[in-house]
Design a protein around this motif. Structure first.
Motif, PDB file in Angstrom:
ATOM      1  N   LEU A 100     -16.576 -13.468   6.840  1.00  0.00           N
ATOM      2  CA  LEU A 100     -16.915 -12.573   7.941  1.00  0.00           C
ATOM      3  C   LEU A 100     -17.542 -13.398   9.056  1.00  0.00           C
ATOM      4  O   LEU A 100     -18.564 -14.065   8.835  1.00  0.00           O
ATOM      5  N   ALA A 101     -16.937 -13.376  10.247  1.00  0.00           N
ATOM      6  CA  ALA A 101     -17.418 -14.177  11.371  1.00  0.00           C
ATOM      7  C   ALA A 101     -17.435 -13.337  12.641  1.00  0.00           C
ATOM      8  O   ALA A 101     -16.688 -12.359  12.768  1.00  0.00           O
ATOM      9  N   THR A 102     -18.284 -13.724  13.592  1.00  0.00           N
ATOM     10  CA  THR A 102     -18.307 -13.065  14.897  1.00  0.00           C
ATOM     11  C   THR A 102     -17.822 -14.002  15.996  1.00  0.00           C
ATOM     12  O   THR A 102     -17.647 -13.567  17.127  1.00  0.00           O
ATOM     13  N   ASP A 103     -17.600 -15.246  15.677  1.00  0.00           N
ATOM     14  CA  ASP A 103     -17.098 -16.219  16.645  1.00  0.00           C
ATOM     15  C   ASP A 103     -15.597 -16.003  16.834  1.00  0.00           C
ATOM     16  O   ASP A 103     -14.824 -16.176  15.893  1.00  0.00           O
ATOM     17  N   PRO A 104     -15.157 -15.615  18.056  1.00  0.00           N
ATOM     18  CA  PRO A 104     -13.723 -15.385  18.275  1.00  0.00           C
ATOM     19  C   PRO A 104     -12.871 -16.620  17.978  1.00  0.00           C
ATOM     20  O   PRO A 104     -11.728 -16.507  17.567  1.00  0.00           O
ATOM     21  N   GLY A 105     -13.451 -17.791  18.146  1.00  0.00           N
ATOM     22  CA  GLY A 105     -12.725 -19.026  17.864  1.00  0.00           C
ATOM     23  C   GLY A 105     -12.466 -19.250  16.392  1.00  0.00           C
ATOM     24  O   GLY A 105     -11.671 -20.114  16.021  1.00  0.00           O
ATOM     25  N   SER A 106     -13.127 -18.460  15.537  1.00  0.00           N
ATOM     26  CA  SER A 106     -12.933 -18.646  14.096  1.00  0.00           C
ATOM     27  C   SER A 106     -11.497 -18.361  13.684  1.00  0.00           C
ATOM     28  O   SER A 106     -11.012 -18.924  12.696  1.00  0.00           O
ATOM     29  N   GLU A 107     -10.793 -17.502  14.440  1.00  0.00           N
ATOM     30  CA  GLU A 107      -9.393 -17.213  14.084  1.00  0.00           C
ATOM     31  C   GLU A 107      -8.548 -18.483  14.152  1.00  0.00           C
ATOM     32  O   GLU A 107      -7.847 -18.816  13.203  1.00  0.00           O
ATOM     33  N   SER A 108      -8.618 -19.185  15.261  1.00  0.00           N
ATOM     34  CA  SER A 108      -7.815 -20.410  15.384  1.00  0.00           C
ATOM     35  C   SER A 108      -8.420 -21.551  14.570  1.00  0.00           C
ATOM     36  O   SER A 108      -7.690 -22.346  13.980  1.00  0.00           O
ATOM     37  N   ASP A 109      -9.754 -21.617  14.520  1.00  0.00           N
ATOM     38  CA  ASP A 109     -10.406 -22.710  13.786  1.00  0.00           C
ATOM     39  C   ASP A 109     -10.095 -22.657  12.294  1.00  0.00           C
ATOM     40  O   ASP A 109      -9.717 -23.670  11.693  1.00  0.00           O
ATOM     41  N   LEU A 110     -10.258 -21.478  11.684  1.00  0.00           N
ATOM     42  CA  LEU A 110      -9.988 -21.370  10.248  1.00  0.00           C
ATOM     43  C   LEU A 110      -8.499 -21.476   9.955  1.00  0.00           C
ATOM     44  O   LEU A 110      -8.113 -22.036   8.929  1.00  0.00           O
ATOM     45  N   GLY A 111      -7.671 -20.967  10.862  1.00  0.00           N
ATOM     46  CA  GLY A 111      -6.224 -21.118  10.692  1.00  0.00           C
ATOM     47  C   GLY A 111      -5.811 -22.573  10.714  1.00  0.00           C
ATOM     48  O   GLY A 111      -5.038 -23.028   9.861  1.00  0.00           O
ATOM     49  N   GLY A 112      -6.322 -23.321  11.677  1.00  0.00           N
ATOM     50  CA  GLY A 112      -6.005 -24.751  11.772  1.00  0.00           C
ATOM     51  C   GLY A 112      -6.532 -25.528  10.588  1.00  0.00           C
ATOM     52  O   GLY A 112      -5.857 -26.418  10.063  1.00  0.00           O
ATOM     53  N   TRP A 113      -7.742 -25.194  10.169  1.00  0.00           N
ATOM     54  CA  TRP A 113      -8.329 -25.872   9.009  1.00  0.00           C
ATOM     55  C   TRP A 113      -7.487 -25.624   7.760  1.00  0.00           C
ATOM     56  O   TRP A 113      -7.172 -26.554   7.022  1.00  0.00           O
ATOM     57  N   ALA A 114      -7.098 -24.374   7.529  1.00  0.00           N
ATOM     58  CA  ALA A 114      -6.305 -24.046   6.343  1.00  0.00           C
ATOM     59  C   ALA A 114      -4.944 -24.737   6.380  1.00  0.00           C
ATOM     60  O   ALA A 114      -4.464 -25.240   5.360  1.00  0.00           O
ATOM     61  N   ASP A 115      -4.326 -24.793   7.566  1.00  0.00           N
ATOM     62  CA  ASP A 115      -3.019 -25.443   7.694  1.00  0.00           C
ATOM     63  C   ASP A 115      -3.090 -26.934   7.399  1.00  0.00           C
ATOM     64  O   ASP A 115      -2.124 -27.520   6.910  1.00  0.00           O
ATOM     65  N   SER A 116      -4.225 -27.545   7.693  1.00  0.00           N
ATOM     66  CA  SER A 116      -4.341 -28.998   7.536  1.00  0.00           C
ATOM     67  C   SER A 116      -5.067 -29.409   6.256  1.00  0.00           C
ATOM     68  O   SER A 116      -5.305 -30.595   6.035  1.00  0.00           O
ATOM     69  N   THR A 117      -5.400 -28.446   5.407  1.00  0.00           N
ATOM     70  CA  THR A 117      -6.158 -28.732   4.192  1.00  0.00           C
ATOM     71  C   THR A 117      -5.322 -28.417   2.963  1.00  0.00           C
ATOM     72  O   THR A 117      -4.863 -27.284   2.792  1.00  0.00           O
ATOM     73  N   ASP A 118      -5.130 -29.423   2.125  1.00  0.00           N
ATOM     74  CA  ASP A 118      -4.418 -29.206   0.867  1.00  0.00           C
ATOM     75  C   ASP A 118      -5.286 -28.366  -0.063  1.00  0.00           C
ATOM     76  O   ASP A 118      -6.505 -28.518  -0.104  1.00  0.00           O
TER      77      ASP A 118
END
Length: 84
Positions: A41-59
């Motif tokens: 649960l986050a309130t930072d709007p950037g968390s959508e792209s940040d967590l998406g990018g992190w998940a895409d680049s993390t095995d």
């Protein structure tokens, strides 16, 4: 939201800005087992792209779903991450 999985644990990072939602998510994922699903649960709007990018680049992790809702007068971004 089309949730077809069971949440194992919830991480509340509301009020925290980049990079903390990703940092705390990684720390929480490290304590989970394969198949577990972490709800973030986050309130930072950037968390959508940040967590998406992190998940895409993390095995070993998969971003299952992201959702946006109003809760207590603020927008809450909910992310579901599964440990592979």
């Amino acid at each position: 939201m089309t949730q077809e999985f069971t949440t194992t644990e919830t991480l509340d990072v509301r009020g925290q800005n980049c990079p903390m939602p990703v940092v705390k998510t990684k720390q929480s994922v490290d304590d989970l087992e394969s198949g577990d699903v972490l709800e973030v649960l986050a309130t930072d709007p950037g968390s959508e792209s940040d967590l998406g990018g992190w998940a895409d680049s993390t095995d070993g992790v998969a971003l299952l779903e992201q959702d946006q809702t109003e809760m207590d007068g603020e927008t809450v971004y909910t992310h579901y991450v599964r440990v592979e």
